[in-house]
Enzyme design. Sequence first.
Site, PDB file in Angstrom:
ATOM      1  N   LYS A  12      27.603 -59.452 -39.213  1.00  0.00           N
ATOM      2  CA  LYS A  12      27.721 -59.948 -40.593  1.00  0.00           C
ATOM      3  C   LYS A  12      29.093 -59.627 -41.173  1.00  0.00           C
ATOM      4  CE  LYS A  12      22.825 -60.154 -41.729  1.00  0.00           C
ATOM      5  NZ  LYS A  12      21.692 -59.547 -42.424  1.00  0.00           N
ATOM      6  N   LYS A  65      19.521 -66.709 -32.316  1.00  0.00           N
ATOM      7  CA  LYS A  65      18.275 -66.428 -33.040  1.00  0.00           C
ATOM      8  C   LYS A  65      18.085 -67.388 -34.217  1.00  0.00           C
ATOM      9  CE  LYS A  65      18.623 -63.065 -36.141  1.00  0.00           C
ATOM     10  NZ  LYS A  65      18.636 -61.821 -36.883  1.00  0.00           N
ATOM     11  N   LYS A  78      17.887 -67.131 -41.275  1.00  0.00           N
ATOM     12  CA  LYS A  78      17.896 -67.688 -42.631  1.00  0.00           C
ATOM     13  C   LYS A  78      19.326 -68.010 -43.046  1.00  0.00           C
ATOM     14  CE  LYS A  78      15.068 -64.312 -44.066  1.00  0.00           C
ATOM     15  NZ  LYS A  78      14.166 -63.429 -44.771  1.00  0.00           N
TER      16      LYS A  78
HETATM   17  P1  TYM Z   1      14.556 -60.126 -42.363  1.00  0.00           P
HETATM   18  O1  TYM Z   1      14.297 -60.431 -43.792  1.00  0.00           O
HETATM   19  O2  TYM Z   1      15.828 -60.649 -41.753  1.00  0.00           O
HETATM   20  O3  TYM Z   1      13.374 -60.642 -41.475  1.00  0.00           O
HETATM   21  C1  TYM Z   1      12.020 -60.327 -41.788  1.00  0.00           C
HETATM   22  C2  TYM Z   1      11.248 -60.117 -40.496  1.00  0.00           C
HETATM   23  O4  TYM Z   1      11.338 -61.281 -39.684  1.00  0.00           O
HETATM   24  C3  TYM Z   1      11.782 -60.922 -38.377  1.00  0.00           C
HETATM   25  N1  TYM Z   1      12.607 -62.019 -37.843  1.00  0.00           N
HETATM   26  C4  TYM Z   1      12.381 -62.621 -36.670  1.00  0.00           C
HETATM   27  N2  TYM Z   1      11.427 -62.432 -35.745  1.00  0.00           N
HETATM   28  C5  TYM Z   1      11.460 -63.235 -34.645  1.00  0.00           C
HETATM   29  N3  TYM Z   1      12.395 -64.207 -34.473  1.00  0.00           N
HETATM   30  C6  TYM Z   1      13.365 -64.423 -35.379  1.00  0.00           C
HETATM   31  N4  TYM Z   1      14.265 -65.390 -35.190  1.00  0.00           N
HETATM   32  C7  TYM Z   1      13.386 -63.609 -36.543  1.00  0.00           C
HETATM   33  N5  TYM Z   1      14.190 -63.562 -37.641  1.00  0.00           N
HETATM   34  C8  TYM Z   1      13.696 -62.568 -38.416  1.00  0.00           C
HETATM   35  C9  TYM Z   1      12.596 -59.662 -38.569  1.00  0.00           C
HETATM   36  O5  TYM Z   1      12.675 -58.922 -37.373  1.00  0.00           O
HETATM   37  C10 TYM Z   1      11.822 -58.960 -39.652  1.00  0.00           C
HETATM   38  O6  TYM Z   1      10.760 -58.219 -39.095  1.00  0.00           O
HETATM   39  N6  TYM Z   1      16.095 -55.368 -42.495  1.00  0.00           N
HETATM   40  C11 TYM Z   1      14.934 -56.223 -42.490  1.00  0.00           C
HETATM   41  C12 TYM Z   1      14.041 -56.060 -43.700  1.00  0.00           C
HETATM   42  C13 TYM Z   1      13.597 -54.675 -43.983  1.00  0.00           C
HETATM   43  C14 TYM Z   1      12.597 -53.944 -43.296  1.00  0.00           C
HETATM   44  C15 TYM Z   1      12.492 -52.699 -43.968  1.00  0.00           C
HETATM   45  C16 TYM Z   1      11.792 -54.231 -42.186  1.00  0.00           C
HETATM   46  C17 TYM Z   1      14.045 -53.872 -44.986  1.00  0.00           C
HETATM   47  N7  TYM Z   1      13.388 -52.697 -44.989  1.00  0.00           N
HETATM   48  C18 TYM Z   1      11.588 -51.734 -43.547  1.00  0.00           C
HETATM   49  C19 TYM Z   1      10.892 -53.247 -41.775  1.00  0.00           C
HETATM   50  C20 TYM Z   1      10.799 -52.019 -42.441  1.00  0.00           C
HETATM   51  C21 TYM Z   1      15.394 -57.670 -42.477  1.00  0.00           C
HETATM   52  O7  TYM Z   1      16.484 -57.994 -42.883  1.00  0.00           O
HETATM   53  O8  TYM Z   1      14.447 -58.563 -42.096  1.00  0.00           O
END
Ligand code: TYM
Length: 323
Positions: free
Chosen positions: A109, A190, A193
């Site tokens: 990023k 991947k 978003k």
């Molecule tokens: P975020 O918002 O990017 O994504 C949310 C969840 O979706 C999963 N994910 C995917 N899984 C499979 N294939 C994909 N292409 C894909 N894109 C996203 C992510 O692995 C995630 O589980 N940092 C985290 C949010 C967060 C969090 C936490 C998660 C903040 N605090 C505490 C767990 C525990 C994030 O940006 O996810």
Amino acid sequence: MRILSGIQPSGTMHIGNYLGAVKQWVDSQSPEAFYCVVDLHALTLEIEPSVLREQTTDCVASLLAAGLDPEICTLFIQSHVPYHARLSWLLECVSSYGELSRMTQFKEKAERQEGYRVGLLTYPVLMAADILLYSAALVPVGEDQRQHLELTRNIAERFNNRYGEIFAIPEGVQPPAAARVMDLQEPTRKMSKSISSPLGSIYLLDEPADIEKKIKKAVTDTENEVRFDWETKPGLSNLLEIFSSFEGSAPELIASRYTRYGDLKNDLAALVIEVLTPIAKRYRELRSDPVSLRTIVYQGAEKATEVAAPVYYRAADAMGLVQ
Ligand code: TYM
């Protein structure tokens, strides 16, 4: 077992988020499960305040539409529970610049923008605070969060060694299939978003015609053999994993049922539409009643605070902050 996980309210939820994380959340919900919309994390990249406001509510409605039941689990907005930001500061003071700057997501990023925010670097520490505040044993996430989970464990162990046993050491849990859903147009990247080709992501709220079009146009290969093989057939294997996750059977088994890519794509499109259409319908109903959504997350924040506050104060006390 105590569970915590989170999702950023930046952009519309796609099937990567759904299959990688949210479907697991729905399947494992219980009074011990805490799920949060991490609005503070969304501030690490440029986002219009009005957009963040709308998307946070959209995200709450999407999670409920996908099947989270606030009578069973706790759903809340991260910034409504001030202990997340407060613990994050304490944990920043047991984390090193070196370990944070080595995080893959940070490097990717940061590379894409000049003058990135400090929050982008410290983002995984806030994530560690999210998890450790709830003494979570399990953290259901997609594969891309594995490194952040490892860091959380390291921070927790370091804290416990230095200041006393305050934090539970969490485990990341990934789904058996679709832990890393790839972009349909560029199956080596991947589904995301933030960057995505127009036909590369299927969103939870896509119209059936768009879902069908995206799956039919998904990049595969020029052979004619239906085989589950990430090495030589990433596009097809991605479709098979998505199929596997929606259907609940092994990708190899699904592959053995087909001889033609077209037939597989038709059946997959029908299945995805069958699952997502009722979710989109429920979403529209829920989203039209923002007052009820607000009540749900306020009650969620109250329940979350009951768990988070004592852990925060124990950590602060252990570090020597006067109580
Ligand atoms: P975020 O918002 O990017 O994504 C949310 C969840 O979706 C999963 N994910 C995917 N899984 C499979 N294939 C994909 N292409 C894909 N894109 C996203 C992510 O692995 C995630 O589980 N940092 C985290 C949010 C967060 C969090 C936490 C998660 C903040 N605090 C505490 C767990 C525990 C994030 O940006 O996810």
